[in-house]
Design an enzyme around this catalytic site. Structure first.
Site, PDB file in Angstrom:
ATOM      1  N   GLY A 171      30.075  20.085  -0.551  1.00 55.86           N
ATOM      2  CA  GLY A 171      28.460  20.720   0.564  1.00 55.86           C
ATOM      3  C   GLY A 171      29.123  21.718   1.609  1.00 55.86           C
ATOM      4  O   GLY A 171      29.015  22.768   1.177  1.00 55.86           O
ATOM      5  N   GLU A 213      31.435  27.751  -2.263  1.00 53.18           N
ATOM      6  CA  GLU A 213      31.461  26.726  -1.513  1.00 53.18           C
ATOM      7  C   GLU A 213      31.158  25.702  -1.666  1.00 53.18           C
ATOM      8  O   GLU A 213      31.336  25.135  -1.289  1.00 53.18           O
ATOM      9  CB  GLU A 213      31.925  27.830  -0.185  1.00 53.18           C
ATOM     10  CG  GLU A 213      32.074  26.650   1.434  1.00 53.18           C
ATOM     11  CD  GLU A 213      33.330  26.622   1.415  1.00 53.18           C
ATOM     12  OE1 GLU A 213      34.343  27.677   1.862  1.00 53.18           O
ATOM     13  OE2 GLU A 213      33.722  24.989   0.675  1.00 53.18           O
ATOM     14  N   LYS A 246      34.777  18.279  -9.429  1.00 50.40           N
ATOM     15  CA  LYS A 246      35.126  18.627  -7.641  1.00 50.40           C
ATOM     16  C   LYS A 246      36.615  18.999  -7.858  1.00 50.40           C
ATOM     17  O   LYS A 246      36.989  19.887  -7.065  1.00 50.40           O
ATOM     18  CB  LYS A 246      34.518  17.762  -6.496  1.00 50.40           C
ATOM     19  CG  LYS A 246      32.327  18.208  -6.372  1.00 50.40           C
ATOM     20  CD  LYS A 246      32.221  16.907  -5.891  1.00 50.40           C
ATOM     21  CE  LYS A 246      30.748  17.234  -5.677  1.00 50.40           C
ATOM     22  NZ  LYS A 246      30.048  16.397  -5.088  1.00 50.40           N
ATOM     23  N   GLU A 292      21.274  11.257  -7.004  1.00 53.03           N
ATOM     24  CA  GLU A 292      20.645  10.993  -8.254  1.00 53.03           C
ATOM     25  C   GLU A 292      19.317  10.687  -9.064  1.00 53.03           C
ATOM     26  O   GLU A 292      20.328   9.450  -8.422  1.00 53.03           O
ATOM     27  CB  GLU A 292      21.212  12.331  -9.382  1.00 53.03           C
ATOM     28  CG  GLU A 292      22.598  12.668  -9.202  1.00 53.03           C
ATOM     29  CD  GLU A 292      21.855  14.609  -8.690  1.00 53.03           C
ATOM     30  OE1 GLU A 292      20.809  14.878  -9.844  1.00 53.03           O
ATOM     31  OE2 GLU A 292      21.923  15.119  -8.400  1.00 53.03           O
ATOM     32  N   ALA A 313      14.385  39.056  -5.132  1.00 53.27           N
ATOM     33  CA  ALA A 313      14.422  38.630  -6.764  1.00 53.27           C
ATOM     34  C   ALA A 313      14.514  37.409  -6.530  1.00 53.27           C
ATOM     35  O   ALA A 313      15.872  36.820  -6.038  1.00 53.27           O
ATOM     36  CB  ALA A 313      14.730  39.195  -8.299  1.00 53.27           C
ATOM     37  N   ILE A 333      30.321  21.600   4.517  1.00 56.55           N
ATOM     38  CA  ILE A 333      32.365  21.729   4.924  1.00 56.55           C
ATOM     39  C   ILE A 333      33.892  22.011   4.013  1.00 56.55           C
ATOM     40  O   ILE A 333      33.715  22.565   2.631  1.00 56.55           O
ATOM     41  CB  ILE A 333      33.385  19.660   4.204  1.00 56.55           C
ATOM     42  CG1 ILE A 333      32.666  18.967   4.300  1.00 56.55           C
ATOM     43  CG2 ILE A 333      34.495  19.948   5.060  1.00 56.55           C
ATOM     44  CD1 ILE A 333      33.185  17.993   3.952  1.00 56.55           C
ATOM     45  N   GLY A 352      17.679  10.817  -0.518  1.00 54.03           N
ATOM     46  CA  GLY A 352      17.980  11.940  -1.131  1.00 54.03           C
ATOM     47  C   GLY A 352      19.237  12.830  -1.307  1.00 54.03           C
ATOM     48  O   GLY A 352      19.037  13.798  -1.805  1.00 54.03           O
ATOM     49  N   VAL A 358      32.024  22.114  -3.949  1.00 52.63           N
ATOM     50  CA  VAL A 358      32.620  20.880  -3.642  1.00 52.63           C
ATOM     51  C   VAL A 358      32.504  21.336  -2.238  1.00 52.63           C
ATOM     52  O   VAL A 358      32.628  21.666  -1.412  1.00 52.63           O
ATOM     53  CB  VAL A 358      34.145  21.183  -3.377  1.00 52.63           C
ATOM     54  CG1 VAL A 358      35.177  20.133  -2.988  1.00 52.63           C
ATOM     55  CG2 VAL A 358      34.504  21.404  -5.284  1.00 52.63           C
TER      56      VAL A 358
END
Ligand SMILES: NC(=O)c1ccc[n+]([C@@H]2O[C@H](COP(=O)([O-])OP(=O)(O)OC[C@H]3O[C@@H](n4cnc5c(N)ncnc54)[C@H](OP(=O)(O)O)[C@@H]3O)[C@@H](O)[C@H]2O)c1
Length: 432
Positions: free
Chosen positions: A136, A131, A206, A191, A41, A138, A188, A134
């Site tokens: 991304g 994961e 974070k 924000e 879904a 890593i 990109g 924080v």
């Protein structure tokens, strides 16, 4: 089980890439897991359109409302990639309350609802993994959770926000903050509304997640000092590099003390001057890094891309895989009790400080500034005044000897109250 059923909420930047990877790697994931990771879904305001664009088969049920999906979908594992706070919180509590595993990359949710989430996970015997929230791609959280099980984490210093790091390191190359921000938005990873990044609040959320993972307790964002990079100018960056041999980075820090059952933490997010040879000074552009200080293994540094569809989806998929493996292995869900976390006073943290102020060219002005520092018990290590060259005010840079933060803050407020000092200024701690 032959298959673990998965439902994904949010088909935006990260959600689309997660679904794409889940399907593209289906065969190898099945081989490694011994069961199929089956997407059953998806939920998104534009679920139908996104599902079509992703080429999902008709068997994948589309929901417009994620809360509808979390109540009804026959899934073993829910993935929350909506962003925001209220709907993700209701979604997460509903999934965990049903005893379902939950993967999220939502640092805001974790930072603000940590007690409710950990309680719901425990009550429902459910697993929770985050994961992607924080740094991304890593794998810092899993390392902190597992790799130091036989060690003790004493503290962390991290560059956890790619946008601010991009602005600071491009600034060293001569780009203005406005140019660098526009570049980061074009690339990109910044924000459209950059205030959360620039103010240090994104790093603070974070930091809250990291503290929760290490101690099991809740570090409430807003309960510790947070400063951003808004006041850092090109002059500060050039002075730091040319005169001090240092680089400016937005550093999020934790220091742990106390017994594991009654942990205490000192936390701060602050623009920080680092010697050029410091490992965090070498982190440039949108990269993130976390320097972990441990009792036995010493200092370890984790480095990589902290945001973006690919890195974040990679972390989300790793969480999905690990939780699916636990489900497949019949391991019991989360059991750790939530702990009370004591915050140590930030006023006692000691470091040297950099202070740039704009001083009106008046007799005795520098003496009054020196008095304000002396009265707070802060001694000056160096002072520099830019040439006046016809201006009414000149930048003055002051470097202090190591001082308690509380004393430095008292001196800073007193200096800014002087009629010869303009309000615009920049204060930064210095790390050895
Ligand atoms: N992007 C990154 O690099 C990155 C890195 C690390 C962590 N994260 C985290 O990952 C999560 C997702 O980020 P993202 O960049 O993928 O966000 P995004 O591009 O805005 O995607 C979110 C998607 O969820 C949909 N959605 C949100 N609320 C909804 C609701 N109530 N009902 C139905 N659909 C809803 C949005 O639809 P609408 O557009 O119509 O609102 C959008 O399609 C966030 O928590 C973010 O902090 C992102």
């Amino acid at each position: 089980m032959n298959a673990i059923n998965i439902a994904v909420a949010g088909l935006g930047t990260v959600g689309r890439e997660t679904v794409r990877l889940l399907r593209a790697r289906r065969a190898e994931l099945k081989e490694r897991l011994g069961a199929e990771l089956r997407l059953v879904a998806v939920a998104d305001r534009a679920a139908e359109r996104e599902a079509r664009a992703l080429g999902l088969p008709a068997s994948v049920v589309r929901y417009r409302d994620p809360l509808d999906m979390v109540r009804r979908a026959e899934a073993d594992l829910f993935v929350e990639l909506l962003g925001g706070l209220e709907t993700p919180k209701r979604f997460a509590l509903a999934a965990l309350g049903r005893g379902k595993a939950l993967v999220t990359a939502n640092k805001r949710l974790l930072a603000h609802a940590w007690p409710a989430l950990t309680h719901a996970a425990r009550a429902g015997g459910a697993r929770l993994a985050f994961e992607g929230s924080v740094a991304g791609g890593i794998p810092v959280l899993r390392a902190l959770e597992l790799s130091f099980s036989g060690d003790r984490v004493l503290g962390l210093d991290g560059i956890l926000n790619g946008t601010t790091n991009y602005i600071l390191s491009r600034g060293e190359e001569g780009a203005t903050p406005e140019q660098a921000l526009a570049e980061a938005q074009t690339l990109g990873f910044a924000e459209k509304d950059p205030r959360l990044d620039l103010s240090g609040r994104d790093s603070a959320q974070k930091l809250s997640v990291l503290a929760g993972l290490v101690t099991g307790g809740w570090l409430r964002p807003g309960a510790f000092p947070v400063a951003g990079i808004e006041s850092v100018t090109a002059r500060d960056l050039s002075f730091a590099r040319e005169r001090l041999g240092m680089a400016v980075r937005l550093v999020a820090s934790l220091r742990f003390s106390g017994k594991p059952a009654a942990p205490a933490v000192a936390a701060a997010v602050a623009p920080t001057l680092l010697p050029l040879g410091h490992p965090l000074a070498a982190v440039r552009r949108q990269y993130n890094a976390l320097l972990v200080h441990t009792a036995s293994a010493g200092d370890l540094m984790f480095y990589g891309q902290g945001a973006g569809a690919g890195p974040t989806a990679s972390a989300v998929l790793a969480d999905v895989f690990v939780l699916a493996r636990d489900i497949q292995g019949g391991l019991p869900g989360a059991a750790a009790a939530s702990r009370r976390l004591r915050l140590t006073s930030p006023d006692h943290a000691v470091s040297s400080y950099y202070l740039r102020i704009e001083v009106l060219d008046r007799p005795g002005a520098l003496a009054r500034i020196a008095d304000a520092l002396a009265n707070a018990g802060v001694s000056i290590s160096a002072i520099h005044q830019d040439p006046a060259s016809g201006r009414r005010s000149v930048p003055v840079m002051i470097i202090t000897h190591p001082a308690e933060r509380g004393r430095f803050e008292r001196a800073r407020k007193r200096i800014l109250s002087l009629s010869s000092v303009k309000p615009a200024h920049c204060a930064m701690r210095m790390m050895a």
